[in-house]
Design a protein around this motif. Structure first.
Motif, mmCIF file in Angstrom:
data_model
loop_
_atom_site.group_PDB
_atom_site.id
_atom_site.type_symbol
_atom_site.label_atom_id
_atom_site.label_comp_id
_atom_site.label_asym_id
_atom_site.label_seq_id
_atom_site.Cartn_x
_atom_site.Cartn_y
_atom_site.Cartn_z
ATOM 1 N N SER A 108 0.851 -1.120 0.053
ATOM 2 C CA SER A 108 -0.241 -0.243 0.022
ATOM 3 C C SER A 108 0.706 1.249 0.352
ATOM 4 O O SER A 108 0.341 2.130 -0.822
ATOM 5 N N ARG A 116 -5.829 -0.311 -5.039
ATOM 6 C CA ARG A 116 -5.639 1.170 -4.178
ATOM 7 C C ARG A 116 -6.355 0.923 -2.990
ATOM 8 O O ARG A 116 -6.319 0.510 -2.033
ATOM 9 N N ASN A 164 -5.929 -1.341 0.813
ATOM 10 C CA ASN A 164 -5.793 -1.187 2.079
ATOM 11 C C ASN A 164 -7.360 -1.115 2.512
ATOM 12 O O ASN A 164 -8.121 -1.226 3.956
#
Length: 795
Positions: free
Chosen positions: A225, A281, A285
């Motif tokens: 990340s 993304r 996360n």
């Protein structure tokens, strides 16, 4: 005497049977933890190889170790564990359900056809499962029970653990009101997967002399990340344009949405809006926020696996290819019968979806659940507690709708799995007969309509004509456009049409490229890279291709010609035109209607139906009187509603088999027709609690009709891979080799495969890999059914 389960090839060391059963059970337990059935999976593991306690099997194993010739699969050891669990006394329906799941998983753990039918899904009114479950003439069964109770656990403890397994199922039922027949089908698949993986993994670890280790990927996902965040931070230093600001806003929305609970979400980023990295993304996360174990990125076609995997590898610094697994196809053929040697080979295979990030296709994803063999279903438990990203979700075949939707709903409800549906053209799956259970406020992109309008960089022009377009006409039209445009992309629906127009254009002095699914992924990627360099240098060029280029291929042309198709495909084609806003004015996307002699889509029902719905919209002037864009979101929703209503009306939305007389999805559900047939024929009730027909489903299920085999192609890098295959039998177990081989392989239709075998163009190696020899492959067109490739002459 000491009972053994395996012996190690390199040093002859023996693994005791008790060790194998206990260690397999522990792995299976961990595999079932996420879904709430660890004890159920543990029981399947502890019992699965109890049949190896027979004197006959021990003799078989020792002969094999001594190098004596033994008949593969000649000694049954898979029936005993199922019989052992049946010998217990169920007190509740949940214990009975657990017993039948355990027995079926054990019966099938070396069976090429996968799980047995509880009710035969076709033909005779039988129960293949019961025929094995109730078998009375099992040699040495009493001795097996005694040895199991002495070495592994006493009968009282086995009964107690069965009660706990039943309680797990009861807990699931109370949390949801009930466990439906569909849920029972998928829960059985999870038990089967947990067992298969436990068995094969323990065998692999013994063979490699390594301990079992549970993996916590929290720190890895955090590192990945951070790497991706550095990329997004670098984007902010780029040109301050409207498009770039919108891309950043959507990427930021994905970051915020990643904190949402487990659910089913949609990400409708317009084409060219940065969907690939923004979806990752979200996934990374979300995995951190919700403790997910894995990210699986599923695309419609194998043609873009390597492209997306390359993007992720670059941004996540996966230099050694240890993070991301590309799964194109099962190149190595499964053995039809069990053998000690084959078990070890399967255990060492490198396509088990252990990696933290998997990039695969919809075909491979669905075949894991519904297909046969023991390799596909071993991956099922990897879907639990994961993040699934479906790219271009509108490409799902209509016949698979119910099976797909029920699976995704199950994974959310039971498996703690989050699903992200990605596309610029979202299908209306929440409005179908079996609705997809989208989360509240499912859409992640804010101000979707305004964002979509801002991303429109093209003008779609209806250029159909009454007499249609032949190859020569399309070639002439392309030449005419190239007097005004720098370059041109032409997308046609069939490989035949692409080839004919390509050949017409080749007669000019133009630089012309050809792309189709008849080419290996590596070959296509080579052509795409060459084109990208030419486009960047602003060289005049033409590309003629099948729709494969529409599925996420990052490339931009000045102008596009698209043969009539679904509005979703047209939107995807438009996404390859002026993709990065190279022109400040909208660039043209021309819709054409090729003559039937050039492009016959009669045997492509999905494309044919979608094209018909599109033509209805094109002919309805009410939509166009206010100069409504064909890419308008409301119009797209109306297109999908019209399309799905049509396929539901005609039955195209159901997976039909036996000449259309039966629905495959019925065999997943209550299976009422087969129950009634059994009851009427046998004059008795169905003797099992479970009623699904997994084996019949596996026999008939193919995402792509007439899908044949995967073949390694003796072309380019493939020549070296074939040479390496010939020099070492173990090369198929090498992860790096296997990944390269998949990129240099083709998935053939059955009729293509059969014809090439008949013509001597395909051979099967000793390692179980089909190889297409170089005479069967052309450096321009790829697969060459005629076998008259220029390559055979050394050009």
């Amino acid at each position: 005497m000491g009972y053994i389960a395996h012996f190690r090839e390199k040093d002859g060391a023996e693994q005791s049977l008790s060790t194998h059963l206990i260690e397999t059970a522990e792995i299976a337990r961990n595999n079932g933890q996420s879904i709430g059935i660890p004890t159920l999976c543990y029981l399947a593991g502890i019992l699965h190889d109890s049949g190896k306690y027979t004197q006959k099997f021990q003799s078989y194993l020792l002969k094999a170790k001594a190098g004596e010739e033994v008949k593969r699969g000649s000694v049954d050891h898979s029936t005993y564990g199922g019989k052992l669990i049946r010998s217990q006394k169920p007190h509740t329906k949940y214990e009975l359900m657990a017993m039948e799941m355990i027995a079926n998983a054990i019966f099938a753990h070396h069976r090429s056809g996968g799980l047995l039918d509880f009710l035969s899904g076709e033909a005779a009114p039988t129960s293949p499962f019961i025929e094995r479950y109730l078998r009375e003439d099992l040699p040495e069964f009493d001795q097996v029970k005694k040895r199991f109770y002495r070495e592994i656990m006493p009968e009282e403890k086995l009964q107690l653990i069965l009660v706990q397994a039943g309680q797990e199922l009861e807990t699931l039922a109370k949390a949801r009101g009930r466990i439906t027949r569909t849920d029972q089908f998928y829960l059985l698949k999870v038990v089967y997967s947990a067992l298969l993986d436990g068995d094969r993994r323990n065998t692999q670890l013994f063979e490699m002399n390594e301990p079992y280790q549970e993996i916590d990927r929290t720190e890895l996902f955090r590192t990945l990340s951070q790497r991706l965040e550095a990329t997004f931070a670098s984007f902010k230093t780029g040109p301050d344009t409207v498009i770039n600001r919108l891309r950043q806003e959507m990427a930021d929305a994905c970051l915020v949405a990643s904190q949402r609970p487990t659910g089913i979400y949609s990400l409708s980023i317009p084409t060219g809006g940065g969907k690939t990295l923004s979806s990752m993304r979200f996934a990374l996360n979300h995995a951190l926020a919700q403790g997910k174990k894995r990210i699986i990125y599923i695309i419609p076609y194998s043609s873009i696996i390597e492209q997306n995997a390359a993007v992720f590898r670059r941004e996540l610094a996966d230099v050694n290819r240890e993070i991301i697994l590309e799964h194109h196809a099962n190149l190595v053929q499964d053995e039809e019968t069990w053998s000690e040697e084959n078990e070890k080979k399967q255990a060492l295979m490198q396509d088990t979806w252990d990696n933290p990030i998997i990039v695969t296709t919809m075909v491979r994803f669905l075949e894991n659940i519904y297909g046969g063999s023991t390799r596909n279903p071993r991956r099922i438990h990897q879907l639990l507690d994961s993040v699934l990203i479906f790219d271009e979700i509108q490409s799902i075949p209509p016949k698979c709708l119910s099976m797909f939707t029920s699976l995704i709903n199950f994974l959310k409800d039971y498996g703690k799995t989050t699903t992200l549906m990605c596309t610029a053209t979202q299908p209306t799956l929440a409005k179908r007969k079996l609705p997809l259970q989208l989360s509240a406020d499912a859409e992640i992109v804010p101000n979707l309509e305004n964002t979509n309008r801002a991303f429109e960089r093209v003008k779609v022009i209806d250029h159909r004509r009454k007499e249609g377009w032949c190859a020569a006409d399309l070639s002439s039209f392309a030449e005419e456009l190239l007097t005004k445009e720098r370059n041109l992309l032409m997308i046609l629906n069939t490989k035949k049409a692409v080839r004919e127009v390509y050949q017409c254009l080749k007669e000019s002095d133009r630089v012309v490229y050809h792309l189709s699914t008849a080419m290996t992924p590596a070959h296509r990627n080579q052509v795409l890279e060459e084109m990208r360099k030419g486009l960047k240098a602003q060289k005049p060029l033409v590309c003629v291709t099948t729709p494969l280029i529409e599925a996420g291929v990052d490339i931009s042309f000045s102008c596009v010609i698209r043969s009539i198709s679904g509005l979703d495909s047209i939107a995807q084609a438009a996404g390859r035109c002026n993709r990065n806003g190279e022109s400040s004015t909208p660039q043209p996307v021309y819709l054409v209607n090729p003559v039937k002699e050039l492009e016959n889509i009669d045997k492509m029902p999905e494309i044919k139906t979608k094209a018909a719905i599109t033509e209805l919209l094109l002919n309805d002037r009410n939509f166009l009187k206010n100069d409504t864009s064909l890419l308008d979101l409301q119009l797209m929703a109306q297109f999908f509603d019209g399309y799905y209503e049509q396929v539901e009306k005609t039955g195209e939305s159901e997976y039909l088999f036996n000449g259309g007389a039966q629905r495959l999805f019925d065999l997943v559900q209550k299976n009422e027709n087969r129950k009634l047939f059994y009851r009427n024929s046998k004059k008795m009730e169905v003797p099992t609690f479970l009623v699904s027909s997994s084996s019949t489903i596996a026999k008939h299920f193919k995402v792509i009709d007439q899908q044949g085999e995967s073949v390694l192609v003796e072309y380019g890098e493939g020549e070296e891979l074939v040479s390496e295959l010939s020099s070492s039998a173990d090369v198929v177990l090498n992860k790096a080799w296997y990944q390269k081989a998949q990129q240099n392989s083709l998935n053939l239709f059955r009729h293509e495969f059969d014809q090439l075998v008949q013509e001597g163009m395909i051979r099967l190696t000793a390692e179980g890999v089909y190889v297409l020899i170089n005479q069967g492959y052309d450096q321009e067109f790829g697969l060459n059914i005629q076998g008259d490739s220029l390559l055979s002459y050394g050009f």
